[in-house]
Write a protein that holds these residues in place. Structure first.
Motif, PDB file in Angstrom:
ATOM      1  N   ASP A   1      -5.975  -1.188  -4.817  1.00 29.83           N
ATOM      2  CA  ASP A   1      -5.345  -1.731  -3.622  1.00 29.83           C
ATOM      3  C   ASP A   1      -6.322  -2.661  -2.917  1.00 29.83           C
ATOM      4  OD1 ASP A   1      -3.922  -2.306  -1.394  1.00 29.83           O
ATOM      5  OD2 ASP A   1      -3.595  -0.237  -0.750  1.00 29.83           O
ATOM      6  N   GLU A   2      -6.171  -3.934  -3.165  1.00 31.37           N
ATOM      7  CA  GLU A   2      -7.049  -4.951  -2.581  1.00 31.37           C
ATOM      8  C   GLU A   2      -8.521  -4.570  -2.730  1.00 31.37           C
ATOM      9  OE1 GLU A   2      -5.679  -6.710   1.006  1.00 31.37           O
ATOM     10  OE2 GLU A   2      -3.846  -5.515   0.985  1.00 31.37           O
TER      11      GLU A   2
ATOM     12  N   SER B   1       0.825  -1.207   0.000  1.00 27.32           N
ATOM     13  CA  SER B   1       0.000   0.000   0.000  1.00 27.32           C
ATOM     14  C   SER B   1       0.855   1.251   0.000  1.00 27.32           C
ATOM     15  CB  SER B   1      -0.913   0.020   1.223  1.00 27.32           C
ATOM     16  OG  SER B   1      -1.833  -1.032   1.148  1.00 27.32           O
TER      17      SER B   1
ATOM     18  N   GLN C   1      -9.122  -0.535  -0.580  1.00 26.22           N
ATOM     19  CA  GLN C   1      -9.558  -1.785   0.005  1.00 26.22           C
ATOM     20  C   GLN C   1     -10.944  -1.698   0.649  1.00 26.22           C
ATOM     21  OE1 GLN C   1      -6.508  -3.088   2.553  1.00 26.22           O
ATOM     22  NE2 GLN C   1      -7.643  -4.792   3.400  1.00 26.22           N
TER      23      GLN C   1
HETATM   24 MG   LIG Z   1      -2.222  -2.552   2.223  1.00 25.24          MG
END
Ligand SMILES: [Mg+2]
Ligand SMILES: Nc1ncnc2c1ncn2[C@@H]1O[C@H](COP(=O)(O)OP(=O)(O)OP(=O)(O)O)[C@@H](O)[C@H]1O
Ligand code: SF4
Lengths: 569, 326, 339
Positions: free
Chosen positions: C186-187, C55, C104
């Motif tokens: 990011d995820e 991240s 995320q």
């Molecule tokens: Mg992360």
């Protein structure tokens, strides 16, 4: 009529010169050194029924002396008025304003004698039971209607109405009737003979019948007139903003001629610190009852003049005589001797006060100048107490008798810093002689409730002294229950003297009786008389012809004026 | 929303009614009575009795209560003030707007200063500004307002002549106000209200600034702030649009709860600065045992609490879409 | 080493990126010499254990690292433009416009007090000079494009009125509103349930071909990697340790760490939500990385050299980069690693 004025440059009275600055009206301190003026105590002639021509001449002179009109006087006052109708007003600010708006039958001279006002002259009947007033015929209400004898009679009837609740109704108790003889002549008929007949007849402002006759008695307390008064005095009502100010303006049609100042404004400032600040910065021009702690700072201000007037009140430490602790005269005398009253005056009043020896202050004609006194003497106090059986038998530092320690509570009311401080001081002083004292400071209404119920051992409180010589309500045994004899002082000989003196027409005889009565109280010490504070007033120096007197700082307020070149507003 | 407000107001009526009743019996049970203000040896007990009768104080308490409630309910009359010699309503209508004026400005100062300083302190976290405001805020927050008032009075209202910038009391220059131009009058009012509103507002502003800083720092850490930055928004838009509104939500609650405190603070400030408002009416009424006035004043303070909470809830719902008024 | 990584010019290339956090406990080397390349229109998966710096590296690309963090070294080339040399103003032009990012946590990544329409429109209007009306129309179109029904009414809804999957669609709409060249995800599906995950990934794939963008997909999820990515970069302890095509990686993982990751995943059909981080041993503390090869405390084949000398990322095989001393002739030091 030369008057002694003590003058100092700065601070307290350390220089004293003799001169006569007030010998002519319109004369005011002009020398910059003259910053503190001590108001002279005049011999009290309140019982007199004659004019004092000297004062009257001086009063009248202003209206014939050249002076400038204009400018505004801003008077700082701590509380708002409640009503500008004399029948319903109870607060001091209200009565000060009423004094400018309304006339009474007579005006008070500096010696408490009576001067013509609405009444030009008066005389008693042969039997002294009828008092006739001859009114001026050139006095107008501010709405243009003439003031007549009918207004006087109307006012009297309202004053004695039980449905109005006039505060000083008692003063009229011996007046049987008020009779209109003609439009400008009015007569009071008395039930009996007594020394203050004139004073009782004239007390209270004369009110306009043509306006108030429409108001039922029960509605007097809430009538619009209370806030929008129509008077006949030197100033007329202009505006009243609650909690802010009351403004009055010069009455162009005043019978004695227009008063010099355009406007007088009573500015309400509920905080003494703030008031003193405004005095210093010039936001207000006058303040009475200045706390002594501000004196030095204010006296340093170039543009202020201080007037120090003799006290008209005293504070005391009263002993509940129903309490076994205080039933011995000797113990009470000892308690007085245990207190260093001069120290109280020096430290709490910054020396602006005197020790009264009895309840009749020097400004009153009946004042006894040589009463027995019990000056500070802890040694002697201890000795007196020992003679009464109070000794420190167990060596713990506290006096005791029959296994009981000498200790008691002193109550006083909240909000009076000096009284609160006194409790602390006397606690230490009593400790010196072995007496344990607990201070108890209560809210005002709670405090007086306790006093009424006799629920106290000792209490610090104060009285302000009225104009009439009468000791009944505070000292007579008849006043123990529903009046003001809190300490339950009961002395049959005193009662007899008091009752006789009240009605004694011969001044000299009356004086002898009052002196004897004062001696009894001084001897019995039902109170420890603590101090009589001086009244400190400050006024801006631009005002001319300021004559403060014991009768009040506002004795000749309507005559103050400011030279054109010094006018501020 | 209207129905919600109306319902909330209706709910509060029995509450206020109960308050009125409790206060009625409390003040009557308190020692002393209104005629104590006429307490002096010159006043005959007879005169006192007269006054008690005129105001109906001689009647049984239950009768007094019923009469009082009847007046309030049927005529919206709150009786006569014994100490002020006028209808209670008149006195309050004169004083209330002044207190509202003062409190509103204090609130404005409280919010603008508190929020402004809080934002700057948060944005410049750990800077000299942040540390300086932390210390200053703590000082003002813990200073009793009457003391602060006296200090301000002394410093800026005549105690020090070089910095005599403000008048010491009142709402206007009572001598000159009448003769001023419209603009002059406005300025006159402004310099009179400045110190009292500052005194009233600054303590709360100090509190708000710390809250605001904390909230904003909390909010700045939130994911949606990162989202906003990732969109390419300027830092100003990020902080002021996305951050501020979220950080303000707890402040609104605090503000709503603090309204009654603002009013009680006014009691002291009005005394120090001679501001002719409800605070002084309240103090006088309590000390003088001016029953009707006391009851009306308390009713108004009670209503303030209700209104304060309601306003806070409405504002909250306006900023936070997740909250529905129902 | 980097100039040999790819023949075609990359859309985005990160070279030797170092992002440190200067905390009270010491310097956290969250990203410490990271390099990777992402070609136009392709998807690069960045995988690695939790805390390895994925991240932070993504935020570094956006230059959204806040104090106490700081990008201390490196280059980030967006189509040849070094983002680390850009002014803040220039950088704002890039964010949300040329590079977009989705996060995320769809539940917390949208501002709760503004309507979704408002938040999408904002992204459009900050980069494009369009009227309110037009921005709104485009917003509605965008919402429709991410397959949210009743777009006209939904545009005025608040995030709390939507489910997690819906919100992630909104995030995507917002990210794609300005048609970016690169999307960093990011995820993006970690917080969503399985069926929704699939829908979102499908949607992304669809939009990728439509918008012709490159995607940097950060994930823990190797199943996802196998399905959607073209290339994979494996991160360990703030660095890339292996970087190659997805097929190659799964077929012959060369780095012992990658091998470890894959052996803990027996089949490609593993449940998607299964996390990495099943290799025995401790995840290294970024405050005190091990000397030499940072993997050596956990590496089954580590030797003395590994403790002293740090292996460089090198092309160990055509199109296959790895950082291990003992990869020789395209062979992993671990026996049976090739399948
Ligand atoms: Mg992360
Ligand atoms: N603001 C910060 N201050 C200090 N350290 C930080 C900060 N942000 C991240 N780090 C550290 O940087 C390292 C990398 O964090 P990062 O969030 O990039 O990990 P990640 O690979 O994304 O992990 P995950 O898979 O759990 O999301 C972690 O050790 C983390 O503790
Ligand atoms: S360099 Fe050594 S420790 Fe590192 S992965 Fe290769 S073998 Fe293992």
């Amino acid at each position: 009529m030369n008057r002694i004025v003590r003058i100092t440059s700065l601070g307290l009275f350390f220089t004293s010169l003799s001169c006569s600055p007030s010998s002519t009206p319109g004369d005011s301190p002009s020398d910059s050194a003259q910053r503190v003026i001590e108001v002279e105590a005049r011999p009290d002639r309140g019982r007199s029924e004659e004019h004092n021509l000297e004062f009257e001449a001086r009063w009248n002179e202003l209206y014939n002396t050249p002076h400038d009109n204009g400018d505004t006087l801003v008077i700082g006052t701590i509380g708002d008025a409640d009503s500008l109708n004399d029948l319903t007003s109870a607060a001091i600010t209200g009565s000060n304003v009423i004094g400018l708006l309304f006339l009474s039958l007579t005006r008070t001279n500096p010696d408490f004698s009576h001067a013509p006002s609405l009444a030009e002259s008066w005389q008693f009947s042969e039997d002294h039971l009828e008092l006739t007033f001859h009114l001026r015929d050139d006095v107008f209400w501010h709405d243009g209607v003439k003031t007549t004898a009918h207004d006087v009679k109307f006012t009297f009837e309202k004053q004695i109405s039980p449905n109005i609740g006039w505060a000083t109704i008692k003063w009229k108790q011996f007046i049987k009737e008020c009779v209109v003889v003609d439009d400008y002549t009015v007569k009071f008929i008395f039930e009996r003979l007594y020394p203050y007949q004139l004073m009782d007849a004239v007390v209270g402002a004369v009110l306009p019948k043509h306006i108030l006759e429409k108001v039922p008695d029960e509605e007097m307390v809430s009538t619009d007139f209370n806030r929008n008064p129509v008077g006949n005095g030197p100033y007329r009502f202009k505006e009243w903003k609650a909690q802010q100010y009351i403004e009055v303006e010069a009455n162009e049609n005043y019978f004695a001629g227009r008063p010099p100042l355009d406007r007088i404004i009573f500015k309400v400032v509920p905080d003494q610190e703030n008031l003193a600040l405004q005095l210093k910065s010039g936001e207000i021009d006058f303040m009475d009852g200045v706390p002594p702690r501000f004196f030095e700072e204010l006296a340093r201000q170039e543009n202020l003049v201080a007037y120090i007037a003799p006290g008209r009140s005293y504070s005391y430490l009263g002993w509940n005589l129903l309490n076994p602790l205080f039933q011995s005269k000797k113990v009470r005398q000892a308690l007085t001797m245990a207190i260093n009253r001069q120290e109280i005056i020096d430290s709490l009043l910054f020396e602006f006060g005197e020790i009264p020896k009895g309840p009749v202050l020097p400004i009153i004609w009946a004042h006894h100048p040589n009463l027995p006194d019990f000056p500070y003497d802890p040694e002697k106090a201890r000795q007196y107490l020992a003679e009464e059986g109070w000794k420190d038998s167990d060596g713990d530092g506290w006096l005791d008798k029959d296994g009981q320690r000498f200790s008691f509570t002193v109550k006083t009311n909240k909000g009076n810093q000096i009284r609160e401080d006194i409790l602390i001081l006397v606690q230490d002083m009593f400790k010196e002689v072995g007496i344990a004292v607990r201070p108890n400071i209560l809210e005002w209404t709670v405090f007086i409730g306790d006093m009424d119920k006799k629920d106290f051992e000792a209490a610090v409180a104060g009285w302000s002294v009225g104009l009439k010589m009468d000791m009944t309500t505070i000292w007579h045994s008849d006043s123990i229950n529903d009046k003001f004899n809190f300490v339950s002082y009961s002395n049959p000989e005193f009662d007899r003297l008091n009752d006789a003196a009240i009605f004694e027409m011969d001044s000299e005889k009356a004086k002898q009786m009052w002196w004897r009565a004062q001696e009894m109280i001084a001897e019995d010490q039902p109170y420890t008389f603590l101090y009589s504070p001086k009244d400190i007033n400050f006024v801006h120096r631009r005002f001319q012809n300021v004559q403060m007197e014991t009768v009040g700082w506002n004795y000749n307020l309507e005559q103050w004026w400011v030279p054109k070149d010094k006018q501020k507003y | 929303m209207h129905t919600y407000i109306i319902r909330r107001i209706l709910i509060s009526i029995p509450l206020l009614f109960g308050l009125l009743t409790i206060n009625f019996f409390l003040i009557h049970a308190a020692p002393g009575d209104p005629t104590d203000i006429f307490y002096n040896p010159d006043m005959d007990p007879e005169a006192r009795e007269n006054i008690r009768r005129i105001y109906g104080l001689d009647q049984p308490l239950g009768v007094q209560y019923l009469k009082y409630i009847q007046g309030v309910v049927l005529k919206f009359e709150f009786g006569y003030s014994i100490a002020k010699k006028r209808p209670v309503k008149d006195e309050i209508l004169e004083a209330l707007p002044n207190t509202i004026q003062l409190s509103a400005l204090a609130l404005l100062l409280e919010l603008s200063l508190g929020i402004g300083i809080g934002i700057l302190a948060a944005v410049k976290q750990q800077s000299t500004f942040d540390n300086a405001t932390r210390v200053t805020a703590l000082t003002f927050y813990s200073m009793p307002s009457f003391y602060l008032g006296l200090v301000l009075l002394f410093l800026f209202a005549g105690g020090v002549s070089a910095t005599h910038w403000f008048p010491a009391s009142g709402m206007v220059d009572i001598v000159r106000h009448e003769s001023m131009s419209t603009l002059g009058r406005l300025g006159d009012r402004a310099i009179h209200i400045f110190l009292p509103s500052l005194t009233l507002g600054i303590g709360a502003a100090a509190g708000i600034s710390r809250y605001m800083r904390g909230e904003l720092l909390e909010v700045i850490r939130q994911d949606y702030m990162r989202t906003a930055r990732a969109k390419g928004l300027t830092e100003r838009v990020v902080v002021f649009k996305h951050g501020l509104r979220n950080a303000l939500m707890p402040i609104i609650t605090i503000m709503g709860l603090s309204l009654p405190f603002l009013f009680s603070g006014a009691v002291i400030v009005e005394q120090v600065f001679g501001w002719p408002g409800m605070g002084r009416v309240a103090v006088d009424a309590a000390f003088q045992r001016d029953y009707s006035m006391f009851l009306a004043v308390n009713l108004i303070f009670g209503a303030m609490v209700v209104v304060g909470n309601l306003v806070a809830d409405i504002l909250y719902a306006m900023v936070d879409p997740r909250v529905r008024l129902s | 080493m980097t100039d040999v990584m790819d023949q075609t010019s990359p859309q985005i290339e990160v070279r030797n990126l170092k992002t440190y956090f200067y905390t009270e406990d010491g310097v956290v080397r969250a990203v410490d010499g990271l390099s990777y390349r992402l070609a136009k229109g392709e998807t690069l998966a960045l995988v690695g254990e939790s805390g390895c710096g994925k991240s932070v590296s993504a935020l570094s690309v956006m230059r959204l690292i806040a104090s106490p963090g700081k990008i201390v070294e490196g280059e980030i080339l967006l189509d040849g433009l070094d983002l680390l040399q850009c002014s803040e103003t220039e950088m704002r032009e890039v964010r949300g416009n040329r590079i977009s990012m989705i996060f995320q946590e769809p539940m917390t990544s949208l501002n709760p007090v503004f309507t979704i329409g408002n938040q999408i429109m904002e992204a459009i209007r900050v980069h494009q000079d369009v009227s309110r009306k037009e921005a709104r129309d485009r917003t509605i179109a965008m919402i429709r494009r991410v397959k949210i029904s009743a777009a006209e009414t939904r545009v005025d809804e608040y995030p709390h009125q939507m489910s997690g999957g819906m919100r992630q669609r909104v995030m995507i709409a917002m990210a794609l509103a300005c048609n970016p060249e690169v999307l960093i995800a990011d995820e993006p599906t970690t917080a969503l349930d399985v069926t929704i995950q699939a829908q979102i990934m499908e949607l992304l794939a669809e939009l990728q071909s439509e918008f012709q963008m490159s995607i940097l997909l950060i994930t823990h999820n190797l199943g996802l990697v196998a399905e959607v990515s073209d290339q994979v970069a494996v991160m360990y302890a703030s660095k890339v340790v292996e970087h190659t095509s997805t097929a190659e990686l799964f077929a012959s993982p060369l780095h012992p760490y990658t091998h470890g990751l894959l052996t803990s995943v027996p089949t490609l059909g593993m449940p998607r939500e299964q996390k990495l981080n099943v290799i025995p041993g401790q995840v290294p503390n970024p405050l005190h990385f091990p000397t030499g090869c940072r993997f050596h405390p956990r590496c089954p084949v580590a030797e003395q050299r590994c403790k002293q000398e740090e292996p460089l990322l090198r092309e160990v095989k055509p199109g296959h980069w790895a950082a291990c001393h003992f990869i020789e002739n395209g062979k992993s030091p671990i026996k049976g690693a090739d399948r």
